[in-house]
Design a protein around this motif. Sequence first.
Motif, PDB file in Angstrom:
ATOM      1  N   MET A 101     -61.782  38.543-133.279  1.00  0.00           N
ATOM      2  CA  MET A 101     -62.347  38.885-131.971  1.00  0.00           C
ATOM      3  C   MET A 101     -61.612  38.099-130.875  1.00  0.00           C
ATOM      4  SD  MET A 101     -66.275  38.538-130.656  1.00  0.00           S
ATOM      5  CE  MET A 101     -66.687  38.799-128.936  1.00  0.00           C
ATOM      6  N   THR A 102     -61.149  38.782-129.865  1.00  0.00           N
ATOM      7  CA  THR A 102     -60.428  38.146-128.770  1.00  0.00           C
ATOM      8  C   THR A 102     -61.400  37.447-127.826  1.00  0.00           C
ATOM      9  OG1 THR A 102     -58.720  39.849-128.871  1.00  0.00           O
ATOM     10  CG2 THR A 102     -58.831  38.532-126.861  1.00  0.00           C
ATOM     11  N   THR A 103     -61.094  36.222-127.466  1.00  0.00           N
ATOM     12  CA  THR A 103     -61.959  35.475-126.550  1.00  0.00           C
ATOM     13  C   THR A 103     -61.701  35.899-125.102  1.00  0.00           C
ATOM     14  OG1 THR A 103     -60.344  33.690-126.272  1.00  0.00           O
ATOM     15  CG2 THR A 103     -61.924  33.487-128.095  1.00  0.00           C
ATOM     16  N   HIS A 104     -62.656  35.560-124.224  1.00  0.00           N
ATOM     17  CA  HIS A 104     -62.455  35.818-122.798  1.00  0.00           C
ATOM     18  C   HIS A 104     -61.222  35.075-122.294  1.00  0.00           C
ATOM     19  CE1 HIS A 104     -66.200  37.917-122.564  1.00  0.00           C
ATOM     20  NE2 HIS A 104     -66.943  36.847-122.788  1.00  0.00           N
ATOM     21  N   THR A 105     -61.030  33.854-122.776  1.00  0.00           N
ATOM     22  CA  THR A 105     -59.896  33.052-122.312  1.00  0.00           C
ATOM     23  C   THR A 105     -58.581  33.729-122.632  1.00  0.00           C
ATOM     24  OG1 THR A 105     -61.218  31.056-122.724  1.00  0.00           O
ATOM     25  CG2 THR A 105     -58.859  30.759-122.367  1.00  0.00           C
ATOM     26  N   GLU A 106     -58.452  34.265-123.840  1.00  0.00           N
ATOM     27  CA  GLU A 106     -57.218  34.966-124.214  1.00  0.00           C
ATOM     28  C   GLU A 106     -56.980  36.187-123.321  1.00  0.00           C
ATOM     29  OE1 GLU A 106     -56.543  34.921-128.844  1.00  0.00           O
ATOM     30  OE2 GLU A 106     -58.683  35.053-128.405  1.00  0.00           O
ATOM     31  N   THR A 107     -58.030  36.955-123.077  1.00  0.00           N
ATOM     32  CA  THR A 107     -57.908  38.138-122.223  1.00  0.00           C
ATOM     33  C   THR A 107     -57.487  37.753-120.813  1.00  0.00           C
ATOM     34  OG1 THR A 107     -59.588  39.320-123.508  1.00  0.00           O
ATOM     35  CG2 THR A 107     -59.163  40.107-121.268  1.00  0.00           C
ATOM     36  N   GLU A 108     -58.073  36.702-120.294  1.00  0.00           N
ATOM     37  CA  GLU A 108     -57.778  36.273-118.931  1.00  0.00           C
ATOM     38  C   GLU A 108     -56.360  35.711-118.814  1.00  0.00           C
ATOM     39  OE1 GLU A 108     -62.540  35.573-118.362  1.00  0.00           O
ATOM     40  OE2 GLU A 108     -61.240  33.826-118.669  1.00  0.00           O
ATOM     41  N   ILE A 109     -55.921  34.983-119.821  1.00  0.00           N
ATOM     42  CA  ILE A 109     -54.539  34.487-119.823  1.00  0.00           C
ATOM     43  C   ILE A 109     -53.564  35.662-119.805  1.00  0.00           C
ATOM     44  CG2 ILE A 109     -52.798  33.323-121.246  1.00  0.00           C
ATOM     45  CD1 ILE A 109     -55.026  31.376-122.126  1.00  0.00           C
ATOM     46  N   ALA A 110     -53.837  36.665-120.628  1.00  0.00           N
ATOM     47  CA  ALA A 110     -52.922  37.806-120.753  1.00  0.00           C
ATOM     48  C   ALA A 110     -52.859  38.660-119.493  1.00  0.00           C
ATOM     49  CB  ALA A 110     -53.336  38.668-121.942  1.00  0.00           C
ATOM     50  N   SER A 111     -53.881  38.578-118.658  1.00  0.00           N
ATOM     51  CA  SER A 111     -53.936  39.438-117.468  1.00  0.00           C
ATOM     52  C   SER A 111     -53.173  38.861-116.276  1.00  0.00           C
ATOM     53  CB  SER A 111     -55.403  39.650-117.057  1.00  0.00           C
ATOM     54  OG  SER A 111     -55.963  38.447-116.528  1.00  0.00           O
ATOM     55  N   GLN A 112     -52.582  37.684-116.422  1.00  0.00           N
ATOM     56  CA  GLN A 112     -52.026  36.994-115.257  1.00  0.00           C
ATOM     57  C   GLN A 112     -50.870  37.717-114.558  1.00  0.00           C
ATOM     58  OE1 GLN A 112     -52.682  32.325-115.571  1.00  0.00           O
ATOM     59  NE2 GLN A 112     -52.306  33.213-117.596  1.00  0.00           N
ATOM     60  N   PRO A 113     -49.904  38.294-115.263  1.00  0.00           N
ATOM     61  CA  PRO A 113     -48.844  38.994-114.516  1.00  0.00           C
ATOM     62  C   PRO A 113     -49.389  40.080-113.594  1.00  0.00           C
ATOM     63  CG  PRO A 113     -48.163  38.644-116.786  1.00  0.00           C
ATOM     64  CD  PRO A 113     -49.609  38.255-116.720  1.00  0.00           C
ATOM     65  N   GLY A 114     -50.344  40.844-114.063  1.00  0.00           N
ATOM     66  CA  GLY A 114     -50.936  41.885-113.227  1.00  0.00           C
ATOM     67  C   GLY A 114     -51.701  41.317-112.046  1.00  0.00           C
ATOM     68  N   CYS A 115     -52.433  40.237-112.278  1.00  0.00           N
ATOM     69  CA  CYS A 115     -53.172  39.593-111.187  1.00  0.00           C
ATOM     70  C   CYS A 115     -52.217  39.053-110.131  1.00  0.00           C
ATOM     71  CB  CYS A 115     -54.050  38.472-111.733  1.00  0.00           C
ATOM     72  SG  CYS A 115     -55.511  39.011-112.639  1.00  0.00           S
ATOM     73  N   TRP A 116     -51.124  38.440-110.578  1.00  0.00           N
ATOM     74  CA  TRP A 116     -50.154  37.892-109.623  1.00  0.00           C
ATOM     75  C   TRP A 116     -49.539  38.998-108.788  1.00  0.00           C
ATOM     76  CZ3 TRP A 116     -46.840  34.047-113.048  1.00  0.00           C
ATOM     77  CH2 TRP A 116     -47.710  33.106-113.639  1.00  0.00           C
ATOM     78  N   GLN A 117     -49.235  40.122-109.432  1.00  0.00           N
ATOM     79  CA  GLN A 117     -48.636  41.241-108.701  1.00  0.00           C
ATOM     80  C   GLN A 117     -49.587  41.733-107.619  1.00  0.00           C
ATOM     81  OE1 GLN A 117     -45.281  42.633-109.475  1.00  0.00           O
ATOM     82  NE2 GLN A 117     -45.803  43.033-107.334  1.00  0.00           N
TER      83      GLN A 117
END
Length: 290
Positions: free
Chosen positions: A1-17
Amino acid sequence: MTTHTETEIASQPGCWQRAVSEVPADALPQPGERVAVIGCGTSWFIAMAYATLREQAGLGETDAFAASEAPLNRKYDRILALSRSGTTTEVLELLRGTSIKSTAITADPNTPIMELADQVVVLDYADEKSVVQTRFATTQLAMLRASLGFSLDQAIADASDALAVPISDDLVNAEQFSFLGSGWSVGLAQEAALKMREASRSWTEAYPAMEYRHGPISIAGPNRVTWMLGTAPEGLREQVEATGGTFVESSRDPMAELVLAQRVSVARAFARGLNPDEPLHLTRSVILSP
């Protein structure tokens, strides 16, 4: 099961854009203003990075303080308050107690900071379910870097790379980490060390790179890691490796290298049977009783 932290880390390039494409025109510090940037924990370290970048860009004197230590008897044109939760006691008390013009950056539009700051920038799309800050911290820094005129194209590409590279067992199993930075990445080194402590209860320290030789290098040795965010001073790698220690350095943007450090902190948490979403003794916001 993927943690919230892993999901949030992975979303960073999109958030930065998104942050780069939505830089507010008037709410952030203006050229020539003398600015105090304040925050607590992660936000303080992001404040350190931004303050250095703003001064280096020649846009005005900029100081960074932990909110509880800000000397607001000095003459400032603006306070920039960083607070993911918008509820941190020290930040709110500071804003209540000053008449200096203020801007706040937060993730939650339904918190007291909305009424205490003169202007507010809400990055609700970068808010987090995890207690540990990852994407909100870096997203606000991406926006702030863009506001200073820096391109984030390479940083975004480097972050995608940092999300794809394998994590070595040597990093997962290391006994100790010392994170180093130079200029604006000193704050990021502090933040990388904090992530390791929060998520995995690891022994971590952080220093300006040129200060590392002035005592802290005595910690270096086998199964211990010295990790540079940015370009290392000449000869430092060789000195660390002579102790038997591991030296980590890459050509990635320091903010992207922080993404890799976040991933390592999660991997170390799993190796120790810890849940990175729920670090011991921590809450999303420090709210103190009156």
